[in-house]
Every structure is written in structure tokens, then in C-alpha cells.
Design an enzyme around this catalytic site. Structure first.
Site, PDB file in Angstrom:
ATOM      1  CD  GLU A 166      13.512  76.905  89.939  1.00 17.20           C
ATOM      2  OE1 GLU A 166      14.498  76.894  90.725  1.00 17.20           O
ATOM      3  OE2 GLU A 166      12.341  76.908  90.342  1.00 17.20           O
ATOM      4  CD  GLU A 210       3.494  78.325  95.411  1.00 20.48           C
ATOM      5  OE1 GLU A 210       3.728  77.160  95.071  1.00 20.48           O
ATOM      6  OE2 GLU A 210       4.327  79.247  95.302  1.00 20.48           O
ATOM      7  NE  ARG A 229       4.423  74.603  96.026  1.00 17.69           N
ATOM      8  CZ  ARG A 229       5.483  74.955  96.731  1.00 17.69           C
ATOM      9  NH1 ARG A 229       6.032  74.110  97.558  1.00 17.69           N
ATOM     10  NH2 ARG A 229       5.996  76.168  96.624  1.00 17.69           N
ATOM     11  CG  ASP A 257       8.762  81.783  87.133  1.00 18.39           C
ATOM     12  OD1 ASP A 257       7.575  82.110  87.202  1.00 18.39           O
ATOM     13  OD2 ASP A 257       9.410  81.360  88.114  1.00 18.39           O
TER      14      ASP A 257
HETATM   15  C1  DMJ Z   1       8.302  75.646  92.137  1.00 18.01           C
HETATM   16  O1  DMJ Z   1       7.273  75.665  93.051  1.00 18.01           O
HETATM   17  C2  DMJ Z   1       7.771  75.826  90.755  1.00 18.01           C
HETATM   18  O2  DMJ Z   1       8.741  75.404  89.879  1.00 18.01           O
HETATM   19  C3  DMJ Z   1       7.377  77.229  90.453  1.00 18.01           C
HETATM   20  O3  DMJ Z   1       7.014  77.418  89.114  1.00 18.01           O
HETATM   21  C4  DMJ Z   1       8.460  78.196  90.793  1.00 18.01           C
HETATM   22  N1  DMJ Z   1       9.566  77.584  91.429  1.00 18.01           N
HETATM   23  C5  DMJ Z   1       9.306  76.703  92.507  1.00 18.01           C
HETATM   24  C6  DMJ Z   1      10.574  76.044  92.992  1.00 18.01           C
HETATM   25  O4  DMJ Z   1      11.681  76.818  92.909  1.00 18.01           O
END
Ligand code: DMJ
Length: 652
Positions: A549, A282, A286, A415
Site C-alpha cells: 500500500e 480474495e 486475486r 479500505d
Molecule cells: C491485497 O490483497 C489487496 O490490496 C487488498 O485490498 C488488501 N491488501 C492486500 C495486500 O496488503
């Protein structure tokens, strides 16, 4: 003449005979007289300043201002009208203006304008951006090419209403005559422009309320109007919304807000004060990414330096026998660990597989190979390890280098690993062929084992738990429509038609998951059974937390196909968010998208500002704004320059 007269004598006489002047100092009485004379003279001179015309007094104030900066304690109190004017010490206030002769007032206005101009020049260093409006270089039906910068040296950036970067120390970009469009980008269609403006207002509402009620905290609780602390950021406030939202503010041209956020990063954000356990993933996607993106966009080195400081704090997590990082690291102690719930304390595929873009770019802009070496090692492990049916399980033990439970998912826990294989290839301007090959191989296996079509004709990704298929698709997996579209358009080969076909089908399914709810917002996960399709069945799957998404895929699919339906679907989402998620204190998630009066969860997620609103803004912009030929978005929608983009800013 008396030798003891009142006035000092510079030639002394004894008995009428001149005496050579040998004394080294004056007598006390002489000193007193000298002091009185000099002090009187100084007082008269000083007093005359106050009788000079105002233009002259300005010079005095200017000198005063400069001396004050050098050492205010040396000064007598400032003239009264300067006393309270910290921001603009040389500008007289209106009360003073009102007493002015009109001619002087005119001069004063000019002076004000000049001062403003000087301040702009000092604070806002203008890059030599000269850009023209252009239609998308990647027009529908054409593969995305190597960077294709559209520009016209005759049109200044200001003519487009662009604001230059704020407070920047501009690093010259790589030598090129071409600059990509990073602000502006109005669409030709007036309805689209209005819609984009609406999105900008939404960003302002989200941001202003964060500033008002939760400044410096991680996220906002928009109903209780206070800060929110999610565990992924540890126990301390780290300003997650600021770091995540910065580049969206910038791209939208919310410059006052951007400047405020930038100053917080420069003056308040101190990683050395953080002692919490934080999520490596995270923080990387971010914080590190948000800052690096701002560095690329503006050239302000504070962003690069802060990103590097944070990344350095993440490095101890990589000290494992395999180099696969642990999930959590303590910024102060460097102690790292994995989540207890993750299959025998394994690391998670979507986490350690989503570091490459940021770490590789950080190495390039700092000329320090340590970051790239870390992600290269992860790549090496993943390339060499045996994959069951060509698939990548979600868990990998960082000590043994062996897979944990064989759970596979295109949603949670899997993902963005797939996403980064494609995007690292794009980021390197298609030089990292190994990444693209790994992507194609992985997706072929996923298509074979995890792609399904429902009885009602909806295409979806299921999940695998060893050999068992769970016919459930996460909202998180809905990014895949856009990703596959991008894969299709970026390389023309035998796979590209199939990629686009699946991209369209998946994006349609994800739209259905929204359309089949009462609120027209989609659930966290939706299932495909005999009784229901694209609908959540369990109460714990019915929530919507402002995730991006589905809208992300609308954005890519619009840019890649120019099919207007994606813009319409995005607008439907805007209306639903406005209706159900907007509250006076910001935006909130919902606990049940199927409810007529959904309970709100009172959290404004930072990714709402970083991703959801950014993709909405861009879908209603001209394609040349953050063109997909020049930029590649990380998994949190932070744009990274493609190598060759002059804003790549590689260190010498
Ligand atoms: C985001 O923090 C990023 O896209 C992450 O890869 C997974 N999804 C969250 C938001 O839904």
C-alpha cells in the site's frame, strides 16, 4: 499350357479351348505369388527414400510427422533422429548437422529459421499493435481525462521490444485505431531504467523460486523452500501466486514465464476439482481479477473463460435475503457462510464492497448480466441504508440488512470498499456518477470524523469504535494517499484541492512509518500517542509482510504530481526489501521492522508479485505504460481497461 502352372494365368484353357473367366478369387498359390511380387516392389520403393538427398527426406519427415499426429499407432518406428525430438520434430540435431555438406547446412539453418517463424506465428498471434513512446497523457497538474490514446501507426510494436501475447486466440478489440501501451515503457533517464531493471530481476527471483519449490501451490515459503497454504484460499492448492502474478509477468515482458503460467491455467487449473471453503473476496480480487486483466491485456479467451468459471463458483454466496454475499463459499457444495468472529456473523464491508469492478467487467466481456446484477444489488443496499454520521460501518448482516458493530476503518475491514466507489466510476469512463457521488459523500464523512493531525504535524486516519477514536493507522490504509490523489486529478471541483492536500500528507505520514523503523520498512499498524508517532507500539503490529500500500501511493503520487521524491522513496523501499527480505529461495516478510536482525516469517505473499513489484516496476517506467487514462487498477493491482479503451473487449 498347363492350367496348373506356377505363374497365374488370366485366361484359362480347357482342352485348348479358352474358358470364360468366371472365378471370383485367386487360388492360394496365386495369392502367395502376388503378395511376394507386391511386397518386393514396396520394399524397393521404401528403401529408396533413404538414399534421397536430405531436402527430399525432410519432405518425408514432414509427411511422417503429419501422419504421426493423425495416428501414431499406424506407423512403423520413426527414423532414429526423430525419436527423441518431441519439441521440434522437423529440426535435425547438431550431431546430424555436423555430418552435413556445408551447403545443405545453410539450407538447414534457413529451414530452422522458417520453422521457428512458423511456430511463432502459430503460437504467438500478433495483435496489430502499433504504438509510439509518448510522455504521459496525464501530465502533472492536469485532470485525468477520458481515454487519450497516444499512438503512431508507423511504429511497429516490435520496434519497442514488445513481445506479443503468447498462445493467444485474439479477440478483436472494439473498433479503434488506438492501442494503449501494455509492455515496454522505458523511462528516458538511465538511472530510472536501471532501477526498473532491478525490480524486474526481483520479480524473476520471486517467480523462479516459486516455480522451483512451490509450483501449483498457493504461495512459497522461501526459507523452508516449499509451498505455503494460507487459509483464505481454503485447504487446497490453487496456484494463487500464478493467478495473481500472471499480469505482472506479462507487463514486465517476462514472456517465457508468462507462457508457462498461462499453460498452467489452461491445462492444470480446474475449478471443478476444488472442494474447499474459499474467501469470496480474495478469490475475486486475486483470481478472477488476475485472469480478467490478462484477458484484457492479451485477448486470450482462456483467461476470460477461466475467470467466468471461478465467478460461477462464487455465485451461491450471494443467495442471502439481502443479496449481500457471505464471506466464504464451498466450491463443490455451494454452501456459504460468514466468519464466526465477524460481529453476529456479519459480512465485511471491504469484502462485499470489493466485487464491483470484476463482476461488472465480467458481464461486459461475457454478455451475461448475472454478475453485474449481483453487484448492483449490493450497491442498492448500501445506497439505501441509513449511515451513522454518513459513515459506513465495517459489518453488515446479510440476513437482516442491518449494520453490525459500528466500527469504521480506512484500513482493515473497510479500505477497498471506498477504493471501488471511485474506481468503478473511473472504469465506466465516469458514467457511473452514482458511484462517484457515494465516494465523495463517504470521504467527506471520513474527513470529518476520522482524519486527524498529530502533535508532530502528521496527518493520519484513525479508527472508530462506536464513538471512541483509536489513534491507529493500518499499513493497509496507506493506499488512501494514492486514491485521494486519483480522486483529485480525475475531477476538478471544490473537493479536488483538499483531496490532493490530504493525499500528499497521508503519503508523507506513511513514508514516515517506514523511515522511523530500523529496517526502513513499515509496520502493519502505527499509532499516534504522546510518546510516539507513526510507530507500532504492540508486538503484534510490528510485522511487515511485503505489503504494497505505501509503495502503491508512491506510484500514484509520482504519476499524478511528477514529484521525484516519490521515486526516491520507492527506491528506498527496494533497497530495504533487498537487504532484509530477500533470501536465496525468494522473498520473506519480517516479524519486527524495528529489530536490527529481524526474524523472517518465511512467507512470500502472492500480492508481493501482483502488487508490490508491479507498482515498483511502473513507478520506474514511463507514464504511458499502463496509463492511468486508459486503465484502472483493481485493489490487487490488476489493471482493468477503462470503458472506451480498445482493449476493453466487450462481448458483442
Ligand atoms: C491485497 O490483497 C489487496 O490490496 C487488498 O485490498 C488488501 N491488501 C492486500 C495486500 O496488503
Amino acid at each position: 499350357m498347363s492350367a496348373t502352372g506356377i505363374l497365374p494365368t488370366y485366361q484359362r484353357f480347357v482342352n485348348g479351348v479358352p474358358v470364360p473367366f468366371s472365378r471370383k478369387s485367386f487360388k492360394p498359390r496365386e495369392k502367395y505369388v502376388i503378395f511376394v511380387v507386391v511386397a518386393t516392389f514396396a520394399l524397393v520403393c521404401f528403401g529408396t527414400f533413404f538414399y534421397l538427398p536430405s531436402s527430399s527426406t525432410d519432405s518425408v519427415y514432414k509427411v511422417y510427422d503429419q501422419i504421426k499426429r493423425a495416428g501414431p499407432e499406424l506407423l512403423i518406428p520413426p527414423p532414429p533422429h526423430l525419436e527423441n525430438s518431441r519439441e521440434a520434430p522437423r529440426i535435425l540435431r547438431h550431431e546430424d548437422d555436423a555430418r552435413m555438406d556445408p551447403h545443405i547446412l545453410g539450407d538447414r539453418e534457413k529451414l530452422k529459421a522458417k520453422i521457428e517463424e512458423d511456430r511463432e506465428l502459430k503460437v504467438l498471434e500478433r495483435p496489430d499493435l502499433v504504438i509510439k513512446r509518448s510522455s504521459s497523457p496525464s501530465s502533472a497538474g492536469q485532470p485525468l481525462n477520458a481515454p487519450n490514446y497516444q499512438m503512431d501507426m508507423n511504429v511497429a510494436a516490435e520496434e519497442l521490444g514488445m513481445q506479443p501475447p503468447l498462445n493467444v486466440v485474439t479477440v478483436p478489440p472494439a473498433s479503434s485505431d488506438h492501442y494503449p501501451l501494455i509492455q515496454g515503457g522505458d523511462d528516458r533517464d538511465s538511472v530510472t531504467r536501471e532501477r526498473r531493471n532491478k525490480v524486474k530481476q526481483m520479480m524473476k527471483h520471486a517467480w523462479d523460486n516459486y516455480v522451483r519449490y512451490a509450483w501449483g501451490k498457493n504461495e512459497l515459503k522461501p526459507i523452508s523452500k516449499r509451498g505455503h497454504q494460507a487459509s483464505v484460499f481454503g485447504s487446497q492448492p490453487l496456484g494463487a501466486t500464478i493467478l495473481d502474478g500472471l499480469d505482472t509477468l506479462y507487463i514486465m515482458g517476462l514472456n517465457k514465464e508468462f507462457r508457462q503460467a498461462r499453460d498452467w491455467v489452461a491445462n492444470e487449473f480446474d475449478v471443478d476439482q476444488v472442494s474447499a471453503d474459499v474467501s469470496v473476496f480474495e478469490v475475486n480480487i486475486r483470481f478472477v481479477a488476475g485472469l480478467l486483466s490478462c484477458f484484457a491485456l492479451t485477448g486470450d479467451t482462456i483467461f476470460r473463460d477461466k475467470a467466468q468459471q471461478i465467478a460461477d463458483k462464487l455465485l451461491p454466496a450471494f443467495n442471502t435475503p439481502t443479496g449481500i454475499p457471505n464471506a466464504l463459499v464451498n466450491f463443490k457444495t455451494g454452501v456459504s457462510r460468514n466468519y464466526g468472529w465477524a460481529s453476529s456473523s456479519s459480512s465485511i464491508l471491504s469484502e462485499f464492497g470489493t466485487l464491483h469492478m470484476e463482476f461488472a467487467y465480467l458481464s461486459d466481456v461475457t454478455a451475461k448480466s448475472v454478475y453485474r446484477n449481483k453487484v448492483d444489488k449490493i450497491r442498492h443496499v448500501l445506497r439505501e441504508i441509513e449511515k451513522p454520521n454518513g459513515l459506513y460501518p465495517n459489518y453488515l448482516n446479510p440476513r437482516t440488512g442491518k449494520w453490525g458493530q459500528h466500527h469504521m476503518s480506512m484500513g482493515a475491514l473497510g479500505d477497498s470498499f471506498y477504493e471501488y466507489l471511485l474506481k468503478v466510476w473511473l472504469q465506466t469512463n465516469k458514467e457511473d456518477v452514482e458511484a462517484r457521488e457515494m465516494f465523495d459523500d463517504a470521504i467527506q464523512a471520513v474527513f470529518k470524523h476520522m482524519l486527524f493531525k498529530s502533535t508532530g504535524g502528521l496527518t493520519y486516519f484513525g479508527e472508530l469504535k462506536f464513538e471512541r477514536v483509536e489513534h491507529k493507522m493500518d499499513h493497509l490504509a496507506c493506499f488512501a494517499g494514492g486514491l485521494l490523489g486519483l480522486a483529485s486529478k480525475s475531477l476538478a471541483n471544490e473537493l479536488s484541492t483538499r483531496y490532493m492536500e490530504v493525499a500528499k500528507q497521508l503519503t508523507h505520514t506513511c513514508h514516515e512509518s517506514y523511515d522511523r523503523s530500523y529496517t526502513k520498512l513499515g509496520p502493519e499498524s502505527f499509532r499516534f500517542t504522546e510518546g510516539a508517532e507513526a510507530k507500532a507500539l504492540k508486538s503484534g503490529e510490528k510485522y511487515y509482510i511485503l505489503r504494497p500500500e505505501v509503495i502503491e501511493s508512491y506510484f500514484y503520487m509520482y504519476r499524478l504530481t511528477k514529484d521525484e521524491k516519490y521515486r526516491e522513496w520507492a527506491w528506498e523501499a527496494v533497497q530495504a526489501i533487498e537487504k532484509y527480505c530477500r533470501v536465496p529461495g525468494g522473498y520473506t516478510g519480517l516479524k519486527n521492522v524495528y529489530s536490527e536482525e529481524p526474524i523472517q516469517d518465511d512467507v512470500q505473499q502472492s500480492f508481493f508479485l501482483a502488487e508490490t513489484l508491479k507498482y515498483l516496476y511502473l513507478i520506474f517506467s514511463d507514464d504511458s505504460l499502463i496509463s492511468l487514462d486508459e486503465w484502472v487498477f483493481n485493489t490487487e493491482a490488476h489493471p482493468f481497461p477503462v470503458k472506451g479503451n480498445p482493449l476493453y473487449r466487450e462481448a458483442a
